[in-house]
Design an enzyme around this catalytic site. Structure first.
Site, PDB file in Angstrom:
ATOM      1  CG  ASP A   1      25.129   3.736  32.154  1.00 37.61           C
ATOM      2  OD1 ASP A   1      25.257   2.751  32.907  1.00 37.61           O
ATOM      3  OD2 ASP A   1      25.080   4.914  32.571  1.00 37.61           O
TER       4      ASP A   1
ATOM      5  CE  LYS B   1      23.692   2.408  40.886  1.00 33.85           C
ATOM      6  NZ  LYS B   1      23.612   3.361  39.799  1.00 33.85           N
TER       7      LYS B   1
ATOM      8  CG  PHE C   1      21.807   9.004  36.568  1.00 34.87           C
ATOM      9  CD1 PHE C   1      21.979  10.311  37.008  1.00 34.87           C
ATOM     10  CD2 PHE C   1      22.484   7.987  37.226  1.00 34.87           C
ATOM     11  CE1 PHE C   1      22.817  10.601  38.086  1.00 34.87           C
ATOM     12  CE2 PHE C   1      23.316   8.266  38.309  1.00 34.87           C
ATOM     13  CZ  PHE C   1      23.478   9.572  38.729  1.00 34.87           C
TER      14      PHE C   1
HETATM   15  C1  LIG Z   1      24.379   4.576  39.398  1.00 39.55           C
HETATM   16  C2  LIG Z   1      24.535   4.826  37.947  1.00 39.55           C
HETATM   17  C3  LIG Z   1      25.645   5.529  37.442  1.00 39.55           C
HETATM   18  C4  LIG Z   1      26.684   6.148  38.335  1.00 39.55           C
HETATM   19  O1  LIG Z   1      27.329   5.216  39.138  1.00 39.55           O
HETATM   20  P1  LIG Z   1      28.162   5.744  40.429  1.00 39.55           P
HETATM   21  O2  LIG Z   1      28.755   4.489  40.978  1.00 39.55           O
HETATM   22  O3  LIG Z   1      27.184   6.404  41.330  1.00 39.55           O
HETATM   23  O4  LIG Z   1      29.174   6.691  39.928  1.00 39.55           O
HETATM   24  C5  LIG Z   1      25.742   5.679  36.077  1.00 39.55           C
HETATM   25  N1  LIG Z   1      24.809   5.172  35.242  1.00 39.55           N
HETATM   26  C6  LIG Z   1      23.743   4.484  35.688  1.00 39.55           C
HETATM   27  C7  LIG Z   1      22.754   3.920  34.718  1.00 39.55           C
HETATM   28  C8  LIG Z   1      23.560   4.310  37.052  1.00 39.55           C
HETATM   29  O5  LIG Z   1      22.482   3.661  37.508  1.00 39.55           O
END
Ligand SMILES: *Cc1c(COP(=O)(O)O)cnc(C)c1O
Length: 411
Positions: free
Chosen positions: A223, A254, A138
């Site tokens: 990521d 985050k 994700f």
């Molecule tokens: C939450 C998340 C995203 C997206 O972040 P947003 O602030 O919602 O755009 C991307 N990659 C990972 C692994 C995430 O947990």
């Protein structure tokens, strides 16, 4: 207006992209959230790994208040002192040399993808555009991010898939080696998956990815939007490979703002060499208000004693959750993840389980592969962890009882 704390159906003036629980909170403190009528909930999801320092952390609150009195926003056409300070804090503590600040995780991913493609372009290899991603990943919700993760349900209805994104099964080394070719730009992966079910990449894979990228002259993008900033018990999850699995580019967000929207794309100077004036930008990204909070947040998150605490609480959870797995084998089928990014794979429906937890005033997150995730604040105390386990046990009992009832109903 209907009372959002109790109304069974949310406002129809909100775009209907979320299946929301009929619950709203008025304030938070540490690991607790409170409804308007004072009901307390133990927060073991922290706004999906965002409020890593808990709610209303005094230093973050003070940072917002002080900055709000002085200056909110200027523009990236001027120097922003706290942006420079936060960039230094992040680069001093990571593989990276430079940072670009964003307002969200998905924008940090956008910047990472653009940086990787521009790197090859600047090197005279504009054909290298493919980003290799993995099933169950994700990366956020912009078009490039949903194309990068390749999750079919997030792509459906949004037009043809974009060129330049390749998807491989998770953990298939041979498929990965075979997929790298003359148009490959980068590999993009979460060292510990979040939404996809909290699968943690073994340290040997982090090293293997680094070697593979070096061998082929391609870039490694991590990521760490969810697994970074202390969540796994190291400041960043790639550090578990002790310097042998460093990326070229990394997306964070985050916990970076602890609830204030801040993200960053970090890169080595080499990987960022194509990102010259005019090649990228953001109106809000890195603005004074966001940066004041970011600095306060990272100054707390880098403290070794906090990381020690994460490892201690994570050890407790790991031990206690395997106890629950032994006692409720039909409900808890697997424990995954790393540190305080904990995935519990269930034998009963995860959405129902989240409701059982909420019924007991425990907040947990969902996840792919029928998991629930525990993503408590990193400041969760051992006493609160004990309380969380007690509430998880009650949710297990409820899930077991519900499964038995469903079975009788079906017979
Ligand atoms: C939450 C998340 C995203 C997206 O972040 P947003 O602030 O919602 O755009 C991307 N990659 C990972 C692994 C995430 O947990």
């Amino acid at each position: 207006m209907a009372d959002p704390t109790t109304a069974p159906v949310p406002s129809d003036h909100i775009m209907g992209v979320y299946a929301r629980a009929p619950l709203a909170f008025e304030r938070g403190e540490g690991s607790r959230l409170y409804t308007a009528d004072g009901e307390a909930y133990l927060d073991c999801m922290a706004g999906i790994a965002v409020t890593a320092l808990g709610h209303s952390h005094p230093k973050l609150v003070q940072a917002v208040k002080d900055q709000a009195d002085k200056l909110w926003h200027t523009s990236n056409i001027f120097r922003i002192p706290n942006q420079e300070k936060l960039a230094t804090l992040l680069t001093d503590n990571t593989f990276a040399d430079v940072a670009f600040f964003t307002n969200s995780g998905t924008e940090a991913i956008e910047c990472a993808i653009k940086t990787a493609r521009k790197y090859h372009w600047a090197k005279g290899q504009p054909e290298r555009i493919d980003i290799i991603g993995f099933e169950g990943s994700f990366h956020g919700r912009t078009l490039a991010a949903v194309n990068a993760s390749g999750n079919a349900s997030y792509l459906e209805g949004f037009g043809p898939p974009m060129p330049g994104f390749v998807h491989l099964p998770y953990g298939d080394h041979e498929a990965l080696k075979a997929a790298i070719g003359p148009t490959t730009a980068a590999i993009l992966i979460e060292p510990v998956q979040g939404e996809g079910g909290a699968r943690s990449l073994p340290v040997s894979c982090l090293r293997g990815l680094r070697e593979l990228c070096d061998e082929h002259g391609i870039l490694l993008i991590y990521d760490e939007i969810q697994c970074g900033l202390g969540r796994t018990g190291k400041l960043f999850a790639y550090e578990w490979a002790d310097g042998a699995g460093d990326p070229d580019i990394m997306a964070v967000a985050k916990a970076l703002g602890g609830g204030f929207p801040v993200g960053a794309c970090l890169a080595t100077a080499e990987a960022a060499k194509g990102m010259t004036p005019g090649s990228h930008g953001s109106t809000y990204g890195g603005n004074p208000l966001a940066m004041a909070v970011g600095v306060a947040s990272v100054e707390e998150l880098v403290k070794p004693e906090l990381l020690d605490h994460v490892r201690e609480v994570a050890g407790y959870f790991s031990q206690q959750l395997s106890g629950l797995k032994d006692r409720y084998p039909d409900v808890v089928v697997d424990i995954r993840g790393k540190g305080l990014l904990i995935g519990v794979k269930l034998g009963t429906p995860n959405r129902e389980f989240m409701q059982h937890a909420r019924d007991n005033h425990l907040l947990i997150a969902g996840g792919g592969d029928n998991c629930v995730r525990l993503l408590p604040p990193l400041t969760l105390s051992l006493d609160e962890a004990r309380e969380a386990i007690g509430l998880m046990e009650k949710a297990c009992e409820a899930a077991q009882a519900k499964a038995a009832k469903d079975k009788v109903g079906a017979a």
